[in-house]
Design an enzyme around this catalytic site. Structure first.
Site, PDB file in Angstrom:
ATOM      1  N   GLU A   1       0.834  -1.219   0.000  1.00  0.00           N
ATOM      2  CA  GLU A   1       0.000   0.000   0.000  1.00  0.00           C
ATOM      3  C   GLU A   1       0.866   1.265   0.000  1.00  0.00           C
ATOM      4  O   GLU A   1       0.705   2.165   0.819  1.00  0.00           O
ATOM      5  CB  GLU A   1      -0.964  -0.006   1.185  1.00  0.00           C
TER       6      GLU A   1
ATOM      7  N   GLU B   1      -5.610  -8.271  -0.949  1.00  0.00           N
ATOM      8  CA  GLU B   1      -6.330  -8.007   0.307  1.00  0.00           C
ATOM      9  C   GLU B   1      -7.768  -7.636  -0.034  1.00  0.00           C
ATOM     10  O   GLU B   1      -8.011  -6.859  -0.956  1.00  0.00           O
ATOM     11  CB  GLU B   1      -5.729  -6.836   1.090  1.00  0.00           C
TER      12      GLU B   1
END
Ligand code: BGP
Length: 478
Positions: free
Chosen positions: A178, A376
């Site tokens: 991320e 995810e």
């Protein structure tokens, strides 16, 4: 060619990160990571970044869910669910405890050898993130984190060691987890976890964020190039938090505002996938008078180190409105964010939007024409056991099946090239944003609670058998 079924080699699995599951924070020669000095918090109560390990604070990542000692039991449960792959990270501080040593710590390397052997024994492919919010704290304290160019070399050294060591055990890698979270530079946790920098401590916080970003792009490109030399079969991806930003209305100002908001986040995957800076970023720097330090060879480095695929997390979408202050930057929102009246939100305010996953898959595939990997996705919730102690987490099953349904449409109807799907927190673990145990995602329950009680015993939730059947039917039975 049309596709009627999910690819047979589709990578069904689950995802975690080292610091959120392992515990054993001071064992096997491990050094202190930035998450070891991050206190527990809760919804609305921020985690505190302490100056070293301090008395009077609780540090949930120190123990996490004790995967360090219990991984064999956990891997056996993953295998029982039928996992084809398992995503975790390598804790940098197990390999280089302070980050600036010249020689790695053998005990740390051995731990991951043992873990990967255990996975492979069960036919589970490891999918490994090199940097998942857990850099050595020493590099923050002594060097100022990723703002310092020296950290590029430290990270490349760490990466080279593990890429070489595990070249016959691990094929799928990701560079920075991320990486685009830190775009929200005024929310301190994001910059701290992505790069060890609290941007608001700097005179020009946004410029500091861009400087860090550049250093991480250079590091990513260097190790992609190196990785492909070590083993040409390596698949090395970037990893972004994908939060599609919708215009709140069809007013052209809202549409443009949303597009600009997406640009601010796309720059991360644009550079990592294309190897050069987009004009919208270069123009922004010129407009704002930002100066980003670069070395002469960086341009060529970026061009030669493009990632092979785009790994991304997807939890929620966002809606923004021009000419409004909205909710402002936060964990769940960006500048101009307003609640979307067409979707519901979780107890933590994460807006639930399965169609947004199909939309995301399409826009990312159209933009890059490279394979995608959903690494995810999941539903954080408070689980309450029934009278028999069993957790009937239908809400989690509903969330995941609705998302898988949309993922299937993206593959089978829209023709998106998707490598796999690894729901987040396949076993309960410590929440990244709040440091809670009670915000749970797992198919496997871990008996450990925010008040410190619990035995760490593992048990199967209702979603365990459900996911087992999803994998066994290759996504047919949801
Ligand atoms: C992502 C992180 C993960 C993970 C997940 C869920 O941002 O990559 O580390 O924790 O979000 O977030 P949380 O644990 O805060 O619910």
């Amino acid at each position: 060619m049309t596709q009627q079924q999910f690819p047979q080699d589709f990578l069904w699995g689950g995802a975690v990160a080292a610091h959120q599951v392992e515990g054993g924070w001071d064992q096997g020669g491990k050094g202190i990571s930035i998450c070891d000095v991050l206190s527990g918090g809760s919804h609305g109560v921020d985690r505190v970044m302490t100056d070293g390990v301090q008395p009077g604070y609780s540090y949930p990542n120190h123990e996490a869910v004790d995967f360090y000692h219990r991984y064999k039991e956990d891997v056996a449960l993953f295998a029982e669910m039928g996992f084809k792959c398992f995503r975790t990270s390598i804790a940098w501080t197990r390999i280089f405890p302070n980050g600036d040593e010249l020689e790695p710590n053998e005990a740390g390397l051995q731990f991951y050898d043992d873990l990967f052997d255990e996975l492979l024994k069960h036919g589970i492919e490891p999918v490994i993130t090199l940097s998942h919010f857990e850099m050595p704290w020493h590099l923050v304290k002594q060097y100022g984190g990723w703002l310092n160019r020296k950290v590029v070399d430290f990270f490349v050294r760490f990466s080279e060691v593990v890429l070489r060591r595990y070249q016959h055990k691990v094929k799928y890698w990701m560079t920075f987890n991320e990486i685009n979270n830190q775009r929200t530079w005024n929310y301190p946790l994001f910059g701290y976890c992505c790069s060890g920098v609290v941007f608001t401590d700097h005179e020009k916080p946004e410029q500091a964020m861009y400087q860090v970003m550049h250093h991480q792009f250079v590091a990513s490109a260097k190790l992609v190039e190196l990785g492909h030399r070590i083993n040409p079969d390596f698949q090395i991806g970037c990893m972004i938090a994908m939060v599609p930003i919708y215009p709140f209305s069809c007013h052209p100002d809202d549409v443009m505002f949303a597009q600009e908001a997406m640009h601010r986040r796309y720059v991360f995957s644009d550079v990592q996938m294309r190897g050069y800076y987009p004009a919208y970023t270069l123009n922004e720097w010129a407009r704002k008078g930002y100066h980003i330090e670069m070395e002469a060879e960086d341009e060529a480095t970026l061009r030669n180190g493009c990632c092979d695929y785009i790994g991304f997390s997807y939890y929620m979408s966002n809606a923004v409105q021009a000419n409004t202050k909205g909710e402002g930057d936060s964990i769940t929102g960006f500048e101009g964010s307003v609640p979307n009246p067409h979707v519901k939100a979780s107890d933590w305010g994460w807006q639930i939007d399965p169609v947004g996953l199909r939309y995301s898959l399409n826009i990312l595939y159209e933009r890059y024409q490279k394979p995608l990997f959903i690494v995810e996705n999941g539903f954080g919730a408070i689980d309450k056991p029934n009278a028999d102690g069993f957790i009937e987490d239908d809400y989690r099953i509903d969330y995941l099946s609705a998302h898988i349904e949309q993922m299937k449409k993206a593959v089978l109807e829209d023709g998106v090239d998707l490598m796999g799907y690894t729901p987040w927190g396949c076993i309960d673990c410590v929440s990244f944003t709040t440091g809670q145990y009670n915000k749970r995602y797992g198919f496997i329950h871990v008996d450990k609670n925010d008040d410190g009680t619990g035995t760490m015993a593992r048990s199967k939730k209702k979603s365990f058998a459900w996911y087992q059947q999803v994998i066994a039917s290759n996504g047919e039975q949801l």
